[in-house]
Scaffold this motif. Structure first.
Motif, short mmCIF file in Angstrom:
data_model
loop_
_atom_site.label_atom_id
_atom_site.label_comp_id
_atom_site.label_asym_id
_atom_site.label_seq_id
_atom_site.Cartn_x
_atom_site.Cartn_y
_atom_site.Cartn_z
N VAL A 1 14.14 -29.42 14.35
CA VAL A 1 12.64 -28.25 14.34
C VAL A 1 13.67 -27.18 15.08
O VAL A 1 15.17 -26.70 14.80
CB VAL A 1 12.77 -28.69 16.23
CG1 VAL A 1 11.80 -27.69 17.04
CG2 VAL A 1 11.58 -29.71 16.46
N THR A 2 12.92 -25.79 14.42
CA THR A 2 13.31 -24.38 14.65
C THR A 2 12.50 -23.53 15.18
O THR A 2 11.47 -23.68 15.33
CB THR A 2 13.99 -24.02 13.00
OG1 THR A 2 14.97 -22.80 13.72
CG2 THR A 2 13.08 -23.40 12.53
N LEU B 1 8.42 -27.00 23.27
CA LEU B 1 9.50 -27.35 22.23
C LEU B 1 9.75 -28.66 22.98
O LEU B 1 10.46 -30.85 22.59
CB LEU B 1 11.01 -26.88 22.87
CG LEU B 1 12.27 -27.25 22.46
CD1 LEU B 1 12.49 -28.16 21.03
CD2 LEU B 1 13.58 -26.47 22.95
N CYS C 1 17.75 -29.38 16.45
CA CYS C 1 17.50 -28.66 16.94
C CYS C 1 17.97 -27.42 16.34
O CYS C 1 19.91 -27.57 15.96
CB CYS C 1 16.46 -27.69 18.81
SG CYS C 1 15.90 -29.24 18.81
#
Length: 473
Positions: free
Chosen positions: A200-201, A236, A248
Motif C-alpha cells: 500500500v502507498t 488505509l 505499507c
C-alpha cells in the motif's frame, strides 16, 4: 539575539502581516529609519529584512519612494483536493512515459523543472569535496578497503545522534548504510516481500517506488491522499481490514510529488494500525530536513515502540546526490535487511560515507541546511506567485511546508504530456503527473521542482509554460 536571527525575525513579522492582510498589496512599508527606531536595530539589519522579503517576491523597491507590498499569500492558487485513485490499471502507459521523460533528461535544457534533486548551485560542493579528500588521507589504505557490512560506524553514530531532534530513539547498531534512499527502500522491500505480494502507498507516489515495485512483481494499491496531510487514514484502515497487505510504504514528510506532511497524530495512528495488523511500515523520510517551519517534523519512527517501522533516509536531496549515501533503521527486521545487503552489494562505498560523517560531525551540515531552507522557501513563494500570474485560471497548486517539489493541477481539459512535448521545444523540461501513478489518472497534473536558483530565466520559463498551457485551453 544574533544579528542574522534578528533580521529574519523582522522579515517574518512583516511576512505574517502580509499573509493576514494587515499589509495589503500596494501598501507602503515603514521607512528604514522608522523600522530602526521601532526595533532598535541598525539600518543594515532592516535592509537585510527587506531584501529577504524582496527575494520572496512579496515586496518591491521603488526608487526615491520606498518599499511597497507587491504580492500577497492570499493571491496564491488554491490547493488541489484529496486524490481519488480510480483503480483502472495503466501500467504500460506509465512505463512508456517514464522512459520518454528519462531519455530526455540527458539532453541539454535551459530549464529543468523535472529533476528531483537541488541544483549544484545550492550545495556546498567545494566543502563536501574537501571532506572527501580528508577521508582519503585519514582512512586506512586511503579508503580502499571493504567497510563493515552494516556500514561506517562513524556515520551511523552521527545519524543516530541527529535522530534525537525528532524523537528517534536510535543507536549506532540500529542502522544499516545504503547507496542512497532508493537502495534503502529496495533492500527493505526485497527483504520483506515475494513476487505477488500486495503493498500500500500514497497516490500520487514517487515514480521510483512504482518502478521498484514492478521490478519485484508486487501489486501496488494506491490510496487517496491529501496534498496537505498525506494518506487518508480512513482509506488505509479500510484497506488493511479488507485486503491481504504485506506492507505499507509511505513518505511521511514532504512527499514526492505532492509535498504533503502527515500531522503527528496521523503518524502515531498509522504506526498503531501497523502494529495492530502486524504489517511492516517502510517510511521514506528523505525530505524531512528541508522544513520551512521552526523545527524538523517528527517521523513515524518516533512512535515506533515495537520495531515495525523501517525508517529510510539519505543526503541525496540535501547535500550530495552523487555520493549515494543513505541508510535504513530496520527495527526488528535488521537481520533480514543486512542479509539482503550482503547478497547484493557486500558493503557500502567507504569514502563517501566517511566524508558525510565528517560533515555531520563538525556541524557544517546544519549550517548548510539553514541556508538551503531559506533559499528554497523563498523559491517556493516566487513559484506560487508566478504560477498564479501566468498559468490558466483554475490552476491549483500544492502548499508544501518543506522539500522542493510542487504538484500542479491544471484545468481538466489540459493534457500535461502535450504540455511536456510543447515545453521541450523551448528547452524546458517538466514531469507530467501521469508518471506518478500506475492508474489512468493525473493527466492534467505535473510536478515542478523549485530546487534551482531563482532568477529572471526561471521566471521567464514559468511564463512560457503558462502561455503554452493557456493556448491549450
Amino acid at each position: 539575539m544574533k544579528k542574522d536571527l534578528l533580521y529574519l525575525r523582522i522579515a517574518k513579522n512583516m511576512e505574517h502581516q502580509i499573509q493576514h492582510n494587515v499589509l495589503k498589496v500596494g501598501d507602503q512599508l515603514p521607512s528604514i529609519r522608522t523600522m530602526c527606531r521601532e526595533y532598535g536595530v541598525s539600518m543594515s539589519t532592516v535592509l537585510q529584512a527587506y531584501y529577504d522579503l524582496v527575494g520572496k517576491g512579496l515586496i518591491e523597491s521603488r526608487p526615491q519612494s520606498g518599499y511597497y507590498v507587491s504580492y500577497s499569500h492570499r493571491k496564491f492558487p488554491t490547493a488541489p483536493e484529496t486524490s481519488n485513485p480510480v483503480g483502472t490499471p495503466g501500467v504500460q502507459e506509465t512505463t512508456a512515459l517514464i522512459s520518454r521523460v528519462y531519455a530526455n533528461l540527458g539532453s541539454h535544457h535551459d530549464l529543468s523543472f523535472s529533476v528531483g534533486v537541488p541544483s549544484p548551485a545550492l550545495l556546498p560542493v567545494a566543502k563536501i569535496n574537501k571532506a572527501l579528500v580528508n577521508a582519503m588521507r585519514s582512512l586506512p589504505a586511503g579508503g580502499t578497503l571493504y567497510d563493515d557490512i552494516q556500514g561506517s560506524s562513524r556515520l551511523r553514530r552521527q545519524i543516530a545522534r541527529t535522530a534525537f531532534s525528532w524523537g528517534g530513539k536510535l543507536e549506532e547498531q540500529d542502522l544499516v548504510t545504503t547507496a542512497g534512499c532508493m537502495n534503502a527502500l529496495a533492500y527493505s522491500l526485497m527483504a520483506l516481500t515475494v513476487h505477488g505480494d500486495t503493498i500500500v502507498t500514497e497516490s500520487p507516489v514517487y515514480l521510483g517506488v512504482l518502478q521498484l515495485a514492478q521490478s519485484l512483481g508486487l501489486r501496488v494499491l494506491e490510496l487517496p491522499t491529501n496534498p496537505i496531510t498525506g494518506i487518508e487514514i480512513d482509506a488505509l484502515k479500510k484497506t488493511l481490514e479488507t485486503e491481504k497487505v504485506k506492507l505499507c510504504l509511505l513518505t511521511s514528510n514532504f512527499s514526492n510529488p505532492l509535498g504533503s506532511c502527515m500531522p503527528d497524530e496521523h503518524k502515531r495512528e498509522v504506526v498503531l494500525l501497523m502494529e495492530k495488523h502486524g504489517i511492516p511500515l517502510i517510511e521514506d523520510d528523505l525530505y524531512a530536513d528541508i522544513y520551512f517551519g521552526h523545527h524538523r517534523p517528527k517521523s513515524c519512527k518516533t512512535y515506533d515502540e515495537s520495531g515495525i517501522v523501517l525508517w529510510c533516509g539519505s543526503v541525496s536531496k540535501t547535500l550530495a546526490p552523487g555520493y549515494r549515501v543513505g541508510w535504513v533503521a530496520p527495527g526488528r527486521f535488521r537481520d533480514q535487511v543486512m542479509r539482503t545487503k550482503l547478497y547484493h552489494s557486500v558493503s557500502s562505498a567507504t569514502l563517501p560515507q566517511e566524508a558525510i560523517a565528517n560533515f555531520l560531525e563538525t556541524g557544517r551540515y546544519e549550517n548548510h541546511l539553514r541556508k538551503l531552507r531559506s533559499t528554497l522557501y523563498a523559491n517556493l513563494l516566487q513559484y506560487l506567485r508566478a504560477i498564479s500570474t501566468y498559468f490558466p485560471e483554475g490552476t491549483k497548486v500544492s502548499r508544501p511546508q518543506g522539500g522542493f517539489l510542487l504538484w500542479v493541477e491544471l484545468p481538466k481539459q489540459l493534457d500535461a504530456v502535450q504540455l511536456y512535448e510543447s515545453a521541450l521545444r523551448y528547452n524546458i523540461s517538466i514531469a507530467p503527473g501521469r508518471m506518478f501513478t500506475l492508474q489512468h489518472q493525473y493527466h492534467n497534473c505535473l510536478r515542478l521542482s523549485y530546487g534551482i536558483l531563482w532568477n529572471d530565466q526561471v521566471e521567464a520559463g514559468l511564463r512560457t509554460l503558462g502561455k503554452l498551457a493557456k493556448r491549450m485551453v
